[in-house]
Scaffold this motif. Structure first.
Motif, PDB file in Angstrom:
ATOM      1  N   GLU A   6      38.207  35.479  37.916  1.00  0.00           N
ATOM      2  CA  GLU A   6      37.826  36.056  39.210  1.00  0.00           C
ATOM      3  C   GLU A   6      38.283  35.200  40.384  1.00  0.00           C
ATOM      4  O   GLU A   6      38.298  35.661  41.534  1.00  0.00           O
ATOM      5  CB  GLU A   6      36.316  36.290  39.278  1.00  0.00           C
ATOM      6  N   SER A   7      38.660  33.932  40.129  1.00  0.00           N
ATOM      7  CA  SER A   7      39.165  33.070  41.204  1.00  0.00           C
ATOM      8  C   SER A   7      40.690  33.114  41.302  1.00  0.00           C
ATOM      9  O   SER A   7      41.272  32.529  42.212  1.00  0.00           O
ATOM     10  CB  SER A   7      38.718  31.627  40.973  1.00  0.00           C
ATOM     11  N   ALA A   8      41.330  33.807  40.369  1.00  0.00           N
ATOM     12  CA  ALA A   8      42.799  33.873  40.343  1.00  0.00           C
ATOM     13  C   ALA A   8      43.286  35.093  41.131  1.00  0.00           C
ATOM     14  O   ALA A   8      42.506  35.938  41.583  1.00  0.00           O
ATOM     15  CB  ALA A   8      43.285  33.940  38.900  1.00  0.00           C
ATOM     16  N   THR A   9      44.595  35.196  41.261  1.00  0.00           N
ATOM     17  CA  THR A   9      45.211  36.350  41.923  1.00  0.00           C
ATOM     18  C   THR A   9      45.342  37.486  40.912  1.00  0.00           C
ATOM     19  O   THR A   9      45.780  37.270  39.770  1.00  0.00           O
ATOM     20  CB  THR A   9      46.596  35.967  42.455  1.00  0.00           C
ATOM     21  N   THR A  10      44.978  38.694  41.308  1.00  0.00           N
ATOM     22  CA  THR A  10      44.996  39.788  40.339  1.00  0.00           C
ATOM     23  C   THR A  10      45.327  41.119  40.984  1.00  0.00           C
ATOM     24  O   THR A  10      45.046  41.344  42.167  1.00  0.00           O
ATOM     25  CB  THR A  10      43.641  39.899  39.613  1.00  0.00           C
ATOM     26  N   THR A  11      45.918  41.994  40.182  1.00  0.00           N
ATOM     27  CA  THR A  11      46.087  43.394  40.568  1.00  0.00           C
ATOM     28  C   THR A  11      45.043  44.267  39.876  1.00  0.00           C
ATOM     29  O   THR A  11      45.052  45.486  40.027  1.00  0.00           O
ATOM     30  CB  THR A  11      47.490  43.893  40.183  1.00  0.00           C
ATOM     31  N   GLY A  12      44.168  43.621  39.112  1.00  0.00           N
ATOM     32  CA  GLY A  12      43.101  44.339  38.427  1.00  0.00           C
ATOM     33  C   GLY A  12      41.853  44.437  39.273  1.00  0.00           C
ATOM     34  O   GLY A  12      41.881  44.261  40.498  1.00  0.00           O
ATOM     35  N   THR A  13      40.728  44.696  38.607  1.00  0.00           N
ATOM     36  CA  THR A  13      39.450  44.922  39.288  1.00  0.00           C
ATOM     37  C   THR A  13      38.448  43.851  38.874  1.00  0.00           C
ATOM     38  O   THR A  13      38.219  43.632  37.678  1.00  0.00           O
ATOM     39  CB  THR A  13      38.875  46.301  38.927  1.00  0.00           C
ATOM     40  N   LYS A  14      37.870  43.187  39.837  1.00  0.00           N
ATOM     41  CA  LYS A  14      36.842  42.200  39.539  1.00  0.00           C
ATOM     42  C   LYS A  14      35.529  42.906  39.208  1.00  0.00           C
ATOM     43  O   LYS A  14      35.163  43.884  39.874  1.00  0.00           O
ATOM     44  CB  LYS A  14      36.645  41.254  40.723  1.00  0.00           C
ATOM     45  N   ILE A  15      34.845  42.438  38.175  1.00  0.00           N
ATOM     46  CA  ILE A  15      33.537  42.999  37.815  1.00  0.00           C
ATOM     47  C   ILE A  15      32.486  41.898  37.900  1.00  0.00           C
ATOM     48  O   ILE A  15      32.778  40.723  37.728  1.00  0.00           O
ATOM     49  CB  ILE A  15      33.554  43.629  36.409  1.00  0.00           C
ATOM     50  N   GLY A  16      31.236  42.315  38.182  1.00  0.00           N
ATOM     51  CA  GLY A  16      30.149  41.370  38.315  1.00  0.00           C
ATOM     52  C   GLY A  16      30.033  40.859  39.745  1.00  0.00           C
ATOM     53  O   GLY A  16      30.737  41.318  40.641  1.00  0.00           O
TER      54      GLY A  16
END
Length: 724
Positions: free
Chosen positions: A49-59
């Motif tokens: 969750e602290s990285a770069t992403t094209t996905g979706t963070k949960i929680g």
């Protein structure tokens, strides 16, 4: 624990190591006067969750049975096909391990990129070892959602480089990545007997069981060498003694078996080091010995540098394991305990290990058949035990839990539990001195679903018998507990005492409900406990069952930030809601701890605060004066008392002569109302109202009774206290 017992509670400043989350890295910060909490690990973890992403963070989420609730940090990143999460490498590394989840029944892969270049190798991902059901454990839900997959990159990367993982076709939820510089494979020690010389197949295709047995027999007093490769064993080893089994490193020498050593006794001198044992355990079957070690290694043995994964239990230790040392190991993805000292452990040291995603207590001592003695869990790092405690001590003598880092406990457990829960007999309760020192607990504690009952980050539990040992809790750091920091409870619902407890030097930050959750009779002394960001109140002091006794908190000085008390024992404080406003219509005495100078037969003091007017307290007969006392939990501006006797007409009218006293500390009492007679008459409800003077403030309310015209004893069915 191998038990079908209900794993739940209630049937019904010196500062230790702190924890900081900086850029998604879990690091420990220790003042010079204290050892750092947790293990000295060969890798650095970075949260997805602290990285770069094209996905979706949960929680974040603390709800039992959700993917995010089992994740490190209670957050993760969900990737659909073609989506990725890109990590900034925190250290020199040539290998990565990824904690992930895929939907039940699915498998797939993750593409891996280094600085934008796709590697030829992929990370295989599967739900095969996840989604565990343990229906015989009350309160359990489907759990164990995450798994771990590792990969040697084939190249070195440096701090600041970028490594990305990309979902290929299956949805993948990425939790955390571990970056490690893996050393080159070690070479064969001089004089060692190689398993390949005895016919072992390093390709993993053939059965190497007999080759391992032959090498062990040939190497008595020496070393069995496990060269780099994959080895398949189809049955367990036994009769292992006076030998070292050594691999080229846990990333290089891999044994595939769900049962490595299974033996009830050994003469000892067994040393297991520097290889991996990876099993095929997909469900928890407690009758199966699906463990790396099941039983005894014998005295003077050691286990070090191991990678243990996909087993039921890492080490389930019974019999003679005197002076065993278990250190520098990784125990991942077990369906039950990581390690359990199952009685008779003497002088065992379990230190500097990393445990993640264990399906029961990550580390446990259980004093079944005979006590565990003079043993310790020290400087271990424990992440995401998903059905029980991070560390549990069930009975035993002179034990220590020191300088451990535990985070993200999920269900039916605490970060650390010090308990007299026996599960089976014969059991040896806690005795001597139990030392709990220098531990750091982060997001530890959970809701017990059996009773909707919160469990604290650190729990002392007189489950099946009173705590008679001296329990010394020092130098503790508790951060972001979803519920309470310290819990004292008699989890079996019997009301046994939790006593002889000292808490000295603690830092509590952002606890969800209270600092101290006291639910049993007993006593503890608190010194130098500093709290900030308390969610509801400083103290919840409501021993169960009602009338079982009081829990006394002694202020040893140096405490700050948690002086308030939760005012309503009929409700649980909810995270972050604050202490309820005073309610003038609420009976302050109901359900509160009550005591008396004497009781007749079953007519105990708690009957006067149980909310049932048909039950009653009766003092010792023919022994005036008698006193009855209730602890309201905090100082209250009480203005009115309602005293009751059972309303049945069989009770004749009578007058009881009594005085009212009050105290703020339970020791120094002053007279609130002088002695006078109060009339109880069934014709008017058998009640008497006592009006207290304005300015009355008391925590402890005492009624001193000197006479009763209807019976030679003091009698009350209810004592009610109100603010107006």
């Amino acid at each position: 624990m191998h038990s079908n017992s209900l794993r739940s509670v209630r049937s019904m400043p010196a500062i230790g190591a702190a924890v900081a989350l900086a850029a998604g890295l879990l690091v420990t910060l220790a003042p010079a006067a204290h050892a750092a909490a947790g293990a000295d690990l060969p890798f650095t973890s970075v949260e997805a969750e602290s990285a770069t992403t094209t996905g979706t963070k949960i929680g974040p989420d603390h709800t039992q049975g959700t993917i995010a609730s089992e994740a490190s940090g209670r957050q993760a990143v969900r990737l659909g096909a073609g989506q990725r999460v890109e990590f900034t490498v925190p250290r020199a590394a040539n290998a990565v391990n990824v904690s992930y989840n895929v939907p039940d029944g699915q498998s797939g892969s993750l593409n891996v990129y280094v600085n934008g270049t796709k590697l030829a190798k992929t990370l295989a991902v599967t739900s095969k070892y996840s989604y565990v059901d343990t229906s015989w454990i009350a309160g359990a839900k489907t759990h164990h959602f995450f798994d771990n997959a590792r990969l040697l990159l084939g190249q070195n990367v440096q701090p600041g480089d970028k490594i990305a993982v990309e979902a290929v076709s299956t949805q993948v939820t990425v939790d955390v990545a571990d970056f490690e510089q893996v050393a080159a494979a070690a070479t064969k020690p001089a004089g060692a007997v190689s398993v390949t010389d005895k016919g072992a197949d390093p390709s993993g295709q053939g059965d190497s069981t007999q080759a391992f047995r032959s090498a062990i027999a040939a190497a008595q007093g020496g070393v069995v060498w496990i060269p780099p490769g994959d080895y398949r064993l189809t049955s367990s080893l036994s009769g292992v003694q006076n030998v070292t089994l050594q691999g080229a490193g846990s990333w290089h020498s891999v044994v595939h078996t769900s049962r490595f050593i299974d033996q009830s006794s050994s003469s000892g001198g067994v040393h297991l080091k520097d290889f991996a044992v990876i099993g095929e355990v997909t469900e928890r079957v407690d009758s199966n010995p699906d463990n790396f070690v099941n039983g005894s290694l014998g005295p003077g043995s050691s286990v070090s540098g191991m990678w243990l994964q996909h087993l039921k239990v890492g080490l389930w230790l019974t019999g003679n394991n005197d002076n065993l040392v278990v250190e520098n190991n990784r125990v991942l993805d077990t369906t039950a305990d990581g390690l359990n000292l199952n009685g008779n452990a003497r002088g065992v040291r379990v230190r500097n290990n990393f445990l993640r995603n264990n399906g029961d207590d990550a580390l446990a001592m259980w004093s079944l058949y005979s006590p565990d003695t003079n043993s310790s869990f020290e400087n271990n790092t424990i992440s995401q035990p998903n059905l029980a405690n991070g560390i549990a001590i069930y009975g035993g003598t002179d034990l220590a839990v020191k300088n451990n880092l535990i985070f993200d406990t999920n269900a039916l457990g605490s970060g650390i539990a010090i308990s007299n829960q026996k599960f089976l007999d014969p059991f040896s309760p806690l005795a001597g001195t139990i030392t709990v020192s220098g531990n750091t607990l982060v997001r530890a504690g959970a809701m017990n679903p059996n009773w909707q009952h919160p469990m604290g980050a650190l729990r002392v539990d007189s489950y099946d018998s009173a705590i008679e040992a001296n329990v010394n809790i020092t130098g503790t750091t508790i951060t972001d507990s979803p519920y309470s920091a310290f819990e004292f409870v008699s989890g079996g619902g019997h009301g046994y005492a939790t006593k002889n407890i000292t808490v000295d030097g603690a830092t509590v930050r952002n606890t969800g409900t209270v600092v101290v959750q006291a639910e049993s009779q007993g006593a503890a002394k608190f010194s130098n406990v500093q709290a900030t960001g308390v969610g509801a109140a400083g103290v919840y002091n409501c021993p169960y069952p009602a009338g079982s006794g009081t829990f006394t908190l002694t202020d040893g000085g140096g405490n700050a930030g948690w002086s308030s008390t939760w005012g309503d024992c009929s409700t649980w404080p909810q995270p972050g809601q604050g202490n309820p406003d005073p309610d003038p219509t609420r009976n302050l005495a109901k359900g509160r701890p009550a005591t008396a100078t004497g009781s007749q037969d079953v007519y105990t003091p708690g009957k006067a605060v149980d909310g049932d007017a048909s039950t009653y307290w009766e003092s010792t007969n023919n022994a005036f004066p008698q006193a009855w006392t209730v602890d309201l939990g905090s100082s209250q501006a009480v203005r009115r008392l309602v005293l009751k006797l059972p309303p049945a007409t069989a009770w004749q009218a009578r007058t009881q002569t009594l005085s009212v006293q009050g105290s703020t500390d339970g020791s120094a009492y002053s007279t609130v109302l002088a002695s006078q007679g109060y009339r109880f008459d069934p014709a008017t409800g058998n009640t008497a109202t006592v009006t207290l003077p304005s300015g009355t403030n008391l925590r402890y309310l005492k009624l001193n009774v000197t006479a009763n015209t209807g019976w030679p004893a003091a009698q009350f069915s209810e004592v009610e206290a109100y603010l107006n």
